[in-house]
Design an enzyme around this catalytic site. Structure first.
Site, PDB file in Angstrom:
ATOM      1  N   ASN A  62       1.041  -0.952  -0.162  1.00 50.97           N
ATOM      2  CA  ASN A  62       0.075  -0.142   0.221  1.00 50.97           C
ATOM      3  C   ASN A  62       0.719   1.123  -0.153  1.00 50.97           C
ATOM      4  O   ASN A  62       0.910   2.352  -1.096  1.00 50.97           O
ATOM      5  CB  ASN A  62      -0.827  -0.033   1.214  1.00 50.97           C
ATOM      6  CG  ASN A  62      -2.051  -0.932   1.153  1.00 50.97           C
ATOM      7  OD1 ASN A  62      -1.995  -2.372   1.388  1.00 50.97           O
ATOM      8  ND2 ASN A  62      -2.987  -0.645   0.483  1.00 50.97           N
ATOM      9  N   LYS A  66       1.840   3.914  -2.851  1.00 51.52           N
ATOM     10  CA  LYS A  66       0.818   4.954  -2.997  1.00 51.52           C
ATOM     11  C   LYS A  66       0.967   6.091  -2.090  1.00 51.52           C
ATOM     12  O   LYS A  66       0.718   7.182  -2.200  1.00 51.52           O
ATOM     13  CB  LYS A  66      -0.888   5.032  -2.092  1.00 51.52           C
ATOM     14  CG  LYS A  66      -1.536   3.613  -2.731  1.00 51.52           C
ATOM     15  CD  LYS A  66      -2.808   3.134  -1.749  1.00 51.52           C
ATOM     16  CE  LYS A  66      -3.822   2.167  -2.516  1.00 51.52           C
ATOM     17  NZ  LYS A  66      -4.465   1.793  -1.865  1.00 51.52           N
ATOM     18  N   SER A 151      -1.452   5.374  10.943  1.00 47.94           N
ATOM     19  CA  SER A 151      -3.075   4.680  11.697  1.00 47.94           C
ATOM     20  C   SER A 151      -2.288   3.759  12.868  1.00 47.94           C
ATOM     21  O   SER A 151      -1.395   3.693  13.911  1.00 47.94           O
ATOM     22  CB  SER A 151      -3.913   4.297  10.491  1.00 47.94           C
ATOM     23  OG  SER A 151      -5.104   3.840  11.536  1.00 47.94           O
ATOM     24  N   ASP A 228     -10.216  13.705   9.672  1.00 46.84           N
ATOM     25  CA  ASP A 228      -9.954  11.895   9.992  1.00 46.84           C
ATOM     26  C   ASP A 228     -11.465  11.334  10.750  1.00 46.84           C
ATOM     27  O   ASP A 228     -11.107  12.159  11.783  1.00 46.84           O
ATOM     28  CB  ASP A 228      -9.094  12.182  10.496  1.00 46.84           C
ATOM     29  CG  ASP A 228      -8.471  10.676  10.846  1.00 46.84           C
ATOM     30  OD1 ASP A 228      -9.112  10.012  11.349  1.00 46.84           O
ATOM     31  OD2 ASP A 228      -7.437  10.167  10.382  1.00 46.84           O
ATOM     32  N   HIS A 262      -7.738  11.204   7.164  1.00 47.09           N
ATOM     33  CA  HIS A 262      -7.132   9.570   7.218  1.00 47.09           C
ATOM     34  C   HIS A 262      -6.117   8.571   5.653  1.00 47.09           C
ATOM     35  O   HIS A 262      -5.576   7.824   5.615  1.00 47.09           O
ATOM     36  CB  HIS A 262      -8.390   7.991   8.279  1.00 47.09           C
ATOM     37  CG  HIS A 262      -7.302   7.438   8.607  1.00 47.09           C
ATOM     38  ND1 HIS A 262      -6.260   8.241   9.832  1.00 47.09           N
ATOM     39  CD2 HIS A 262      -6.957   6.080   8.653  1.00 47.09           C
ATOM     40  CE1 HIS A 262      -6.163   6.893  10.363  1.00 47.09           C
ATOM     41  NE2 HIS A 262      -6.595   5.794   9.984  1.00 47.09           N
TER      42      HIS A 262
END
Length: 285
Positions: A62, A66, A151, A228, A262
């Site tokens: 990921n 990204k 996160s 968020d 987020h």
């Protein structure tokens, strides 16, 4: 896991690798991404390392696809390592029943409940992975390393740094779960992996660890979007801020970003600042 093929692709002036290796800590084959900047191939000095720990549901791919982090890592001459977020392939009953526990949700701890005995991401990140990297990429300096994450991975980066402050040079986090013992994600994960041992819960909580941090003066960079949707219930950065208030050995830079959520759009918007923050500590002039 869609493909078990190792790859190496030109990216900016460096190379983005995807690797697989057998992990004793997690009892399975683990995947990871490794970005090697131009400096790895063309400079004589060993290249420092940033570990990027990803969030819930993510794989090793990921952030590497990204975040846009590689452009700035290449400019600063640092490598970036993208580990996976949990063991995979053990087929433990219930491991894929929910997106915030089990597969893709290792929480960067060592589980003590026997059912989840292979969920030992803390040992994997701190002990096993540096050895594998040093053996596989000999021009990496795994003794000159920093941590960052997003996160759940922001939680992991903060906890690992605070528990190993002599091992890592710096830490930063996007939207981290700052006080997991007091949020639904953390209570679910810690209850499942650690049972009712609340001392163990506190030992994987950045707010609790920061409150009693005994190490040398350090700077922690926490980045948080104001839009968020998880901010108020799950992330709790103000709890971390309150825990370090008045401590002379932690300088917390808590940066709120107005209107950002987020997502990786948010991360890509500010990831350059994080690379520059780490480069300052990894490659001091």
């Amino acid at each position: 896991m869609a493909s078990m093929q190792e790859t190496a692709k030109k990216y900016f002036r460096g190379m983005q690798h995807r690797k697989f290796h057998e992990s004793k800590a997690c009892g399975c084959k683990m995947s990871l991404g490794v970005y090697l900047p131009d400096a790895y191939y063309n400079d004589d000095a060993p290249v420092p390392v940033i570990y990027y720990l990803s969030g819930l549901t993510c794989t090793d791919e990921n952030a590497s696809q990204k975040s846009g982090i590689q452009r700035y890592a290449d400019e600063q001459g640092v490598a970036v390592v993208f580990p996976d977020t949990s063991p995979r392939g053990h087929n433990v009953e219930g491991e894929a029943d929910s997106w915030d526990f089990g597969v893709g949700a290792g929480f960067y701890l060592n589980a003590t409940e026997s059912k989840w005995k292979h969920w030992r991401m803390y040992d994997y990140i701190t002990k096993e992975l540096p050895v594998y990297l040093a053996q596989t990429f000999p021009n990496l300096d795994t003794t000159n390393a920093s941590l960052m994450g997003h996160s759940m991975g922001g939680h992991g980066a903060l906890v690992i740094f605070l528990k190993n402050y002599n091992k890592y040079k710096s830490v930063s986090a996007f939207s981290p779960i700052c006080n997991p013992i007091n949020c639904p994600w953390g209570k679910k994960a810690f209850g499942g992996y650690l049972g009712t041992n609340f001392d163990a819960w506190r030992d994987y909580d950045a707010t609790e660890l920061a409150r009693k941090y005994p190490g040398p003066k350090t700077e922690i960079f926490v980045d948080q979007g104001t839009a968020d949707s998880f901010l108020k219930e799950q992330l709790l950065p103000e709890n971390l801020k309150n825990a370090v208030h008045g401590k002379d050995n932690i300088d917390l830079k808590l940066e709120y970003r107005d209107g950002y959520d987020h997502s990786y759009f948010y991360i890509a918007s500010f990831v350059e600042e994080h690379i520059l923050f780490h480069a300052k500590h990894l490659k001091p002039s």
